[in-house]
Scaffold this motif. Structure first.
Motif, PDB file in Angstrom:
ATOM      1  N   MET A 155       0.831  -1.208   0.000  1.00  0.00           N
ATOM      2  CA  MET A 155       0.000   0.000   0.000  1.00  0.00           C
ATOM      3  C   MET A 155       0.864   1.255   0.000  1.00  0.00           C
ATOM      4  O   MET A 155       0.588   2.220  -0.684  1.00  0.00           O
ATOM      5  N   ALA A 156       1.974   1.233   0.773  1.00  0.00           N
ATOM      6  CA  ALA A 156       2.859   2.392   0.831  1.00  0.00           C
ATOM      7  C   ALA A 156       3.456   2.689  -0.532  1.00  0.00           C
ATOM      8  O   ALA A 156       3.576   3.846  -0.937  1.00  0.00           O
ATOM      9  N   GLN A 157       3.812   1.604  -1.280  1.00  0.00           N
ATOM     10  CA  GLN A 157       4.393   1.777  -2.599  1.00  0.00           C
ATOM     11  C   GLN A 157       3.378   2.390  -3.557  1.00  0.00           C
ATOM     12  O   GLN A 157       3.718   3.266  -4.369  1.00  0.00           O
ATOM     13  N   VAL A 158       2.105   1.956  -3.479  1.00  0.00           N
ATOM     14  CA  VAL A 158       1.044   2.499  -4.318  1.00  0.00           C
ATOM     15  C   VAL A 158       0.845   3.973  -4.020  1.00  0.00           C
ATOM     16  O   VAL A 158       0.749   4.811  -4.920  1.00  0.00           O
ATOM     17  N   THR A 159       0.765   4.310  -2.730  1.00  0.00           N
ATOM     18  CA  THR A 159       0.590   5.701  -2.326  1.00  0.00           C
ATOM     19  C   THR A 159       1.741   6.559  -2.815  1.00  0.00           C
ATOM     20  O   THR A 159       1.551   7.692  -3.283  1.00  0.00           O
ATOM     21  N   GLU A 160       2.962   6.032  -2.741  1.00  0.00           N
ATOM     22  CA  GLU A 160       4.142   6.750  -3.201  1.00  0.00           C
ATOM     23  C   GLU A 160       4.075   7.004  -4.711  1.00  0.00           C
ATOM     24  O   GLU A 160       4.415   8.089  -5.189  1.00  0.00           O
ATOM     25  N   GLU A 161       3.628   5.999  -5.457  1.00  0.00           N
ATOM     26  CA  GLU A 161       3.477   6.137  -6.912  1.00  0.00           C
ATOM     27  C   GLU A 161       2.500   7.249  -7.260  1.00  0.00           C
ATOM     28  O   GLU A 161       2.783   8.123  -8.080  1.00  0.00           O
ATOM     29  N   ARG A 162       1.324   7.236  -6.620  1.00  0.00           N
ATOM     30  CA  ARG A 162       0.306   8.241  -6.944  1.00  0.00           C
ATOM     31  C   ARG A 162       0.773   9.637  -6.529  1.00  0.00           C
ATOM     32  O   ARG A 162       0.526  10.623  -7.232  1.00  0.00           O
ATOM     33  N   ALA A 163       1.462   9.723  -5.399  1.00  0.00           N
ATOM     34  CA  ALA A 163       1.959  11.025  -4.935  1.00  0.00           C
ATOM     35  C   ALA A 163       2.971  11.597  -5.923  1.00  0.00           C
ATOM     36  O   ALA A 163       2.958  12.800  -6.224  1.00  0.00           O
ATOM     37  N   ALA A 164       3.845  10.743  -6.456  1.00  0.00           N
ATOM     38  CA  ALA A 164       4.850  11.200  -7.415  1.00  0.00           C
ATOM     39  C   ALA A 164       4.189  11.700  -8.696  1.00  0.00           C
ATOM     40  O   ALA A 164       4.584  12.737  -9.256  1.00  0.00           O
ATOM     41  N   GLN A 165       3.165  10.980  -9.159  1.00  0.00           N
ATOM     42  CA  GLN A 165       2.483  11.382 -10.389  1.00  0.00           C
ATOM     43  C   GLN A 165       1.718  12.694 -10.200  1.00  0.00           C
ATOM     44  O   GLN A 165       1.726  13.563 -11.077  1.00  0.00           O
ATOM     45  N   LYS A 166       1.055  12.840  -9.073  1.00  0.00           N
ATOM     46  CA  LYS A 166       0.307  14.068  -8.819  1.00  0.00           C
ATOM     47  C   LYS A 166       1.244  15.263  -8.697  1.00  0.00           C
ATOM     48  O   LYS A 166       0.957  16.353  -9.212  1.00  0.00           O
ATOM     49  N   SER A 167       2.378  15.068  -8.038  1.00  0.00           N
ATOM     50  CA  SER A 167       3.355  16.138  -7.910  1.00  0.00           C
ATOM     51  C   SER A 167       3.883  16.559  -9.274  1.00  0.00           C
ATOM     52  O   SER A 167       4.031  17.750  -9.578  1.00  0.00           O
ATOM     53  N   TYR A 168       4.130  15.571 -10.136  1.00  0.00           N
ATOM     54  CA  TYR A 168       4.630  15.822 -11.483  1.00  0.00           C
ATOM     55  C   TYR A 168       3.644  16.667 -12.284  1.00  0.00           C
ATOM     56  O   TYR A 168       4.018  17.650 -12.928  1.00  0.00           O
ATOM     57  N   TRP A 169       2.361  16.306 -12.209  1.00  0.00           N
ATOM     58  CA  TRP A 169       1.371  17.024 -13.016  1.00  0.00           C
ATOM     59  C   TRP A 169       0.939  18.334 -12.377  1.00  0.00           C
ATOM     60  O   TRP A 169       0.479  19.238 -13.081  1.00  0.00           O
ATOM     61  N   LEU A 170       1.105  18.475 -11.087  1.00  0.00           N
ATOM     62  CA  LEU A 170       0.893  19.798 -10.483  1.00  0.00           C
ATOM     63  C   LEU A 170       1.909  20.791 -11.047  1.00  0.00           C
ATOM     64  O   LEU A 170       1.593  21.958 -11.292  1.00  0.00           O
ATOM     65  N   GLU A 171       3.119  20.303 -11.258  1.00  0.00           N
ATOM     66  CA  GLU A 171       4.166  21.149 -11.837  1.00  0.00           C
ATOM     67  C   GLU A 171       3.855  21.541 -13.272  1.00  0.00           C
ATOM     68  O   GLU A 171       4.091  22.675 -13.686  1.00  0.00           O
ATOM     69  N   HIS A 172       3.291  20.594 -14.050  1.00  0.00           N
ATOM     70  CA  HIS A 172       3.133  20.822 -15.485  1.00  0.00           C
ATOM     71  C   HIS A 172       1.714  21.209 -15.908  1.00  0.00           C
ATOM     72  O   HIS A 172       1.441  21.308 -17.108  1.00  0.00           O
ATOM     73  N   SER A 173       0.807  21.395 -14.962  1.00  0.00           N
ATOM     74  CA  SER A 173      -0.563  21.778 -15.338  1.00  0.00           C
ATOM     75  C   SER A 173      -0.993  23.099 -14.713  1.00  0.00           C
ATOM     76  O   SER A 173      -2.178  23.407 -14.661  1.00  0.00           O
ATOM     77  N   SER A 174      -0.029  23.879 -14.241  1.00  0.00           N
ATOM     78  CA  SER A 174      -0.370  25.170 -13.636  1.00  0.00           C
ATOM     79  C   SER A 174      -1.017  26.093 -14.667  1.00  0.00           C
ATOM     80  O   SER A 174      -1.865  26.919 -14.341  1.00  0.00           O
ATOM     81  N   GLN A 175      -0.604  25.929 -15.943  1.00  0.00           N
ATOM     82  CA  GLN A 175      -1.239  26.660 -17.037  1.00  0.00           C
ATOM     83  C   GLN A 175      -1.888  25.644 -17.969  1.00  0.00           C
ATOM     84  O   GLN A 175      -1.184  24.850 -18.606  1.00  0.00           O
ATOM     85  N   PRO A 176      -3.215  25.648 -18.053  1.00  0.00           N
ATOM     86  CA  PRO A 176      -3.917  24.636 -18.843  1.00  0.00           C
ATOM     87  C   PRO A 176      -3.861  24.925 -20.341  1.00  0.00           C
ATOM     88  O   PRO A 176      -4.833  25.388 -20.945  1.00  0.00           O
ATOM     89  N   THR A 177      -2.708  24.647 -20.940  1.00  0.00           N
ATOM     90  CA  THR A 177      -2.518  24.881 -22.369  1.00  0.00           C
ATOM     91  C   THR A 177      -2.044  23.607 -23.047  1.00  0.00           C
ATOM     92  O   THR A 177      -1.560  22.678 -22.399  1.00  0.00           O
TER      93      THR A 177
END
Length: 424
Positions: A1-23
């Motif tokens: 479960m910890a590994q799954v949570t870590e995976e989702r957290a990494a992906q969300k962090s990545y897309w928070l960085e790249h979706s600040s401007q919805p273009t």
């Protein structure tokens, strides 16, 4: 479960960085995003096929590059993404269409009713999921689809395609073989155990736009159909090809005898002889029926400056061709140039001997009017695309190709008259 949570957290962090401007530029992570988007959107939708009157679930919908196009003819489109800013922009652009709905949520947690969709569509989603998450989602999608329903997905394979700088990158750039392994195994038994549903491949192909714009065969899309069959599930013909005639071991043996890239007598010399007879010229579009591991396609593209689209039933053969094309691109980017095959800057090979339909003089089917003197030239490595599909059922727009070639493939086609009529 910890590994799954870590995976989702990494992906969300990545897309928070790249979706600040919805273009489009932010979503595609590429300096050529606008140019690519204009070309690839119609290509992807053409490969998907008509969604008229269909209930569509779009996973990883983002800002809606495809949502609006799907909604133009679909009965309904449910767009899902885990980035609130992306869904907000998607809703702003497409809510007024009246047949769209929007869900903010992670696809790994999404639940839908069985049989509630006719089409499940995703574009660049699975590469942001772990293997375990992809397998679980594949089983869910099989349940969500109605009988005969279509699953379409497109992913970046092997390496990144976008050139936008990234601080970190948790993306899973898989070999296409990994997706085949995961989706081919998805199965849903009936309640009485007498039948089961599975996903049957319709086609798998390179996204041509990336080859045209970036000489990149790493963008791959898959189209599957939900099929219900009696238990035990009948074996697939392509599975027979990949585990017997065109297994890794068989391909290695063929190449040891016929030369790198070729699976039957004649090798590169016979290919060169046949291609020389076709009066090819630069920018011609060729379809190579039964392309195998790509030798004929690479030779035609690199020698004459043609664009070649190879099609074959064998997943293993086509993936060998794609892997070699991808390796050649990576090598050229590092300054190593292409991969030589019998003196040509080609990366892989194909069957040889026996020219099938070689004269592209017809104009009523997939072929367009053709003709010109032979015109050999060297161009940027490998203007080639590859596809796994049955040429007897795969439809192409009229006039898609100037020349159709085939080597040692038609002997395996029982209904040659139907095949010939499709390329008349």
């Amino acid at each position: 479960m910890a590994q799954v949570t870590e995976e989702r957290a990494a992906q969300k962090s990545y897309w928070l960085e790249h979706s600040s401007q919805p273009t489009v530029e932010a979503m595609m992570l590429d300096s050529k995003a606008s140019e690519i988007d204009q070309l690839e959107r119609p290509e992807v939708l053409s490969t998907l096929g008509s969604v008229a009157g269909k209930r569509v679930l779009e996973l990883g919908a983002g800002i809606g590059r495809f949502t609006g196009e799907l909604a133009k003819s679909a009965k309904s489109v449910t767009a899902c993404d885990f980035m609130e800013t992306s869904i907000a922009e998607n809703r702003r652009q497409h809510e007024q269409m009246g047949n769209t709905s929007f869900v903010v949520g992670d696809v790994t947690e999404l639940e839908q009713e069985a049989g509630s969709y006719d089409v499940v569509f995703s574009n660049w989603l699975l590469m942001y999921l772990s293997d375990a998450e992809v397998k679980t989602l594949a089983a869910k999608i099989l349940s969500w689809l109605s009988p005969g329903g279509i699953l379409f997905f497109r992913e970046s394979c092997f390496r990144p395609s976008g050139d936008r700088p990234r601080k970190g990158n948790p993306t899973h750039y898989r070999n296409p073989r990994d997706y085949f392994a995961m989706f081919d195994k998805a199965e849903l038994p009936s309640s009485d155990g007498a039948s089961s549903a599975h996903l049957e491949l319709v086609c798998c192909k390179c996204v041509d736009t990336y080859v045209t714009v970036k000489k990149n065969q790493n963008q791959i899309c898959w189209k599957y159909q939900k099929v219900v069959t009696p238990v035990p599930r009948p074996p697939l013909y392509r599975t027979f090809l990949d585990t017997n005639q065109y297994s890794d071991r068989s391909i290695a043996l063929y190449e040891a005898v016929y030369g790198q890239g070729y699976l039957s007598p004649g090798g590169a010399d016979k290919s060169a002889q046949l291609l020389d007879s076709l009066r090819l010229k630069a920018s011609m579009r060729i379809i190579d029926v039964g392309c195998g591991i790509g030798g004929n396609a690479f030779l035609a593209a690199d020698t004459y400056g043609c664009h070649v689209h190879g099609i074959d039933l064998s997943v293993n053969s086509v993936l060998v061709a794609i892997e070699r094309a991808a390796a050649a691109v990576a090598k050229s980017r590092s300054g190593g140039g292409g991969i030589a095959v019998n003196g040509s800057t080609a990366a892989a090979g194909r069957r040889s001997d026996g020219l099938g339909m070689a004269d592209g003089s017809g104009s009523n089917g997939c072929l367009s009017p053709a003709g010109a003197e032979p015109q050999k030239q060297q161009q940027a490595p490998h203007d080639v695309t590859f596809e796994v599909a049955d040429v007897l059922t795969r439809d192409f727009p009229e006039g898609s190709f100037d020349v159709c070639i085939s080597r040692d493939a038609l002997v395996h086609v029982a209904d040659k008259q139907t095949l010939a009529s499709r390329y008349d």
